[in-house]
Design an enzyme around this catalytic site. Sequence first.
Site, PDB file in Angstrom:
ATOM      1  N   HIS A 168       1.222  -1.385  -0.154  1.00 11.75           N
ATOM      2  CA  HIS A 168       0.292  -0.124  -0.209  1.00 11.75           C
ATOM      3  C   HIS A 168       0.691   0.945  -0.100  1.00 11.75           C
ATOM      4  O   HIS A 168       2.027   1.445   0.729  1.00 11.75           O
ATOM      5  CB  HIS A 168      -0.877  -0.412   1.298  1.00 11.75           C
ATOM      6  CG  HIS A 168      -0.699  -0.168   2.187  1.00 11.75           C
ATOM      7  ND1 HIS A 168      -0.729   1.427   3.030  1.00 11.75           N
ATOM      8  CD2 HIS A 168      -0.120  -0.666   3.779  1.00 11.75           C
ATOM      9  CE1 HIS A 168      -0.331   1.132   4.578  1.00 11.75           C
ATOM     10  NE2 HIS A 168      -0.414  -0.031   4.661  1.00 11.75           N
TER      11      HIS A 168
ATOM     12  N   ASP B   2       4.247  -4.651   3.497  1.00  8.76           N
ATOM     13  CA  ASP B   2       3.370  -3.864   4.506  1.00  8.76           C
ATOM     14  C   ASP B   2       4.640  -3.678   5.530  1.00  8.76           C
ATOM     15  O   ASP B   2       4.407  -4.734   6.944  1.00  8.76           O
ATOM     16  CB  ASP B   2       1.862  -4.643   4.570  1.00  8.76           C
ATOM     17  CG  ASP B   2       1.146  -3.849   4.863  1.00  8.76           C
ATOM     18  OD1 ASP B   2       1.849  -2.206   5.257  1.00  8.76           O
ATOM     19  OD2 ASP B   2       0.299  -3.748   5.178  1.00  8.76           O
TER      20      ASP B   2
ATOM     21  N   HIS C 100       1.929   3.586  13.415  1.00 13.25           N
ATOM     22  CA  HIS C 100       0.378   4.595  13.301  1.00 13.25           C
ATOM     23  C   HIS C 100       0.841   5.879  13.776  1.00 13.25           C
ATOM     24  O   HIS C 100      -0.587   6.260  14.435  1.00 13.25           O
ATOM     25  CB  HIS C 100      -0.937   3.778  13.619  1.00 13.25           C
ATOM     26  CG  HIS C 100      -1.191   3.028  12.421  1.00 13.25           C
ATOM     27  ND1 HIS C 100      -2.651   2.258  12.128  1.00 13.25           N
ATOM     28  CD2 HIS C 100      -0.442   2.640  11.171  1.00 13.25           C
ATOM     29  CE1 HIS C 100      -2.251   0.912  11.213  1.00 13.25           C
ATOM     30  NE2 HIS C 100      -1.091   1.935  10.248  1.00 13.25           N
TER      31      HIS C 100
ATOM     32  N   ASP D  22       5.766   2.058   7.536  1.00 13.98           N
ATOM     33  CA  ASP D  22       3.983   1.690   7.025  1.00 13.98           C
ATOM     34  C   ASP D  22       3.409   2.782   6.500  1.00 13.98           C
ATOM     35  O   ASP D  22       3.382   3.838   6.535  1.00 13.98           O
ATOM     36  CB  ASP D  22       3.468   1.908   8.051  1.00 13.98           C
ATOM     37  CG  ASP D  22       2.185   0.958   8.114  1.00 13.98           C
ATOM     38  OD1 ASP D  22       1.679   0.333   6.995  1.00 13.98           O
ATOM     39  OD2 ASP D  22       1.388   1.018   9.130  1.00 13.98           O
TER      40      ASP D  22
ATOM     41  N   GLU E  30      -5.694   1.469   1.570  1.00 11.03           N
ATOM     42  CA  GLU E  30      -5.176   0.308   2.696  1.00 11.03           C
ATOM     43  C   GLU E  30      -5.799   0.754   3.925  1.00 11.03           C
ATOM     44  O   GLU E  30      -6.335  -0.199   4.227  1.00 11.03           O
ATOM     45  CB  GLU E  30      -3.814  -0.424   2.553  1.00 11.03           C
ATOM     46  CG  GLU E  30      -3.492  -1.651   3.025  1.00 11.03           C
ATOM     47  CD  GLU E  30      -2.892  -1.729   4.604  1.00 11.03           C
ATOM     48  OE1 GLU E  30      -3.055  -2.447   5.698  1.00 11.03           O
ATOM     49  OE2 GLU E  30      -3.118  -0.530   5.119  1.00 11.03           O
ATOM     50  N   GLU E  31      -5.286   1.328   4.479  1.00  9.05           N
ATOM     51  CA  GLU E  31      -5.822   2.155   5.714  1.00  9.05           C
ATOM     52  C   GLU E  31      -6.976   2.564   6.120  1.00  9.05           C
ATOM     53  O   GLU E  31      -7.331   2.563   7.398  1.00  9.05           O
ATOM     54  CB  GLU E  31      -4.639   3.849   6.369  1.00  9.05           C
ATOM     55  CG  GLU E  31      -3.395   3.061   6.298  1.00  9.05           C
ATOM     56  CD  GLU E  31      -3.027   2.350   7.404  1.00  9.05           C
ATOM     57  OE1 GLU E  31      -3.471   1.625   7.765  1.00  9.05           O
ATOM     58  OE2 GLU E  31      -1.359   1.850   6.938  1.00  9.05           O
TER      59      GLU E  31
HETATM   60 ZN   LIG Z   1       0.531  -0.872   6.649  1.00  7.42          ZN
END
Ligand SMILES: [Zn+2]
Length: 288
Positions: free
Chosen positions: A79, A154, A253, A91, A125-126
């Site tokens: 992603h 990922d 995140h 990420d 994706e998120e």
């Molecule tokens: Zn990810």
Amino acid sequence: MKHLEALQKVADGAGGNRASGTSGYEASARYVEEQLRAAGYKPVRQVFTYRDDDADVETFNILADTAGDPTHTIVVGGHLDSVRRGPGINDNGSGVAALLETARWITETGIQPKNRVRFAFWGAEEVDLLGSKHYVDSLSIQENTQTMLNLNLDMVASPNGGRFVHDGDGSSFGVVGPAGSDVIERTFLDYFAQNGLATEPTEFEDGDSDYDPFLKAGIPSGGLFTGDEDGKTAEQVQEFGGVENNEHDPCYHRACDDISNIDRQLLHEMAGALGYVTVAFAMLPRPD
Ligand SMILES: [Zn+2]
């Protein structure tokens, strides 16, 4: 690292993130398209929309194909979007960087894939794996059967990470991927064994990353991961080094998932493994 520095710059110029539906995502996409074109590819956008806070958001995947037999297509994906809270360099800038290097390596070395390789940079994706879901849902039955396999990256440079290979044969977690997922896992393990690098199996988790829609559509899948918010066990410290009990990625995140949140050595190893496995399947002879 050059790709990650570019994505960090994109986030810095777009309010600190590269999330779906933002200028940061658009600028990330332009960077990826530019890199793909420079490597001899013709990237295309696959546009889709979704509802977010009562508004329609338009976003897209980027797809870029090698030559090779389209009735035997290998989808190599990761992603491209980040979360809103941070720049998303581990990420999943890390997976994007490994994909770009594999794409470039194939054209630079003059490898002529027998089977078509499709590099896929997923959007949203998120949000809820929306880009890979849209891609898989858009396949005709014929296109589904012509998809040999999916490889997913990922988070592949976690600062306190490990070398985790998805458990395609179900030997560790009991979740068996579609037939062929075992061969993908074994091929990754071959690469790491040949290079004297320890690995650990990791579970296919429902809804966790972009392999999920492929698994649900019966397409063999596999891939790499270096860990997110789980704490590192004593056994993992023995295998991979790092700090016991600390998260594999303490910036998962978060705003601190920036250019300093990268294990360069791990990134190098994961990108090498992706290149090896992609070309192994791209060159796989087929029975006549
Ligand atoms: Zn990810």
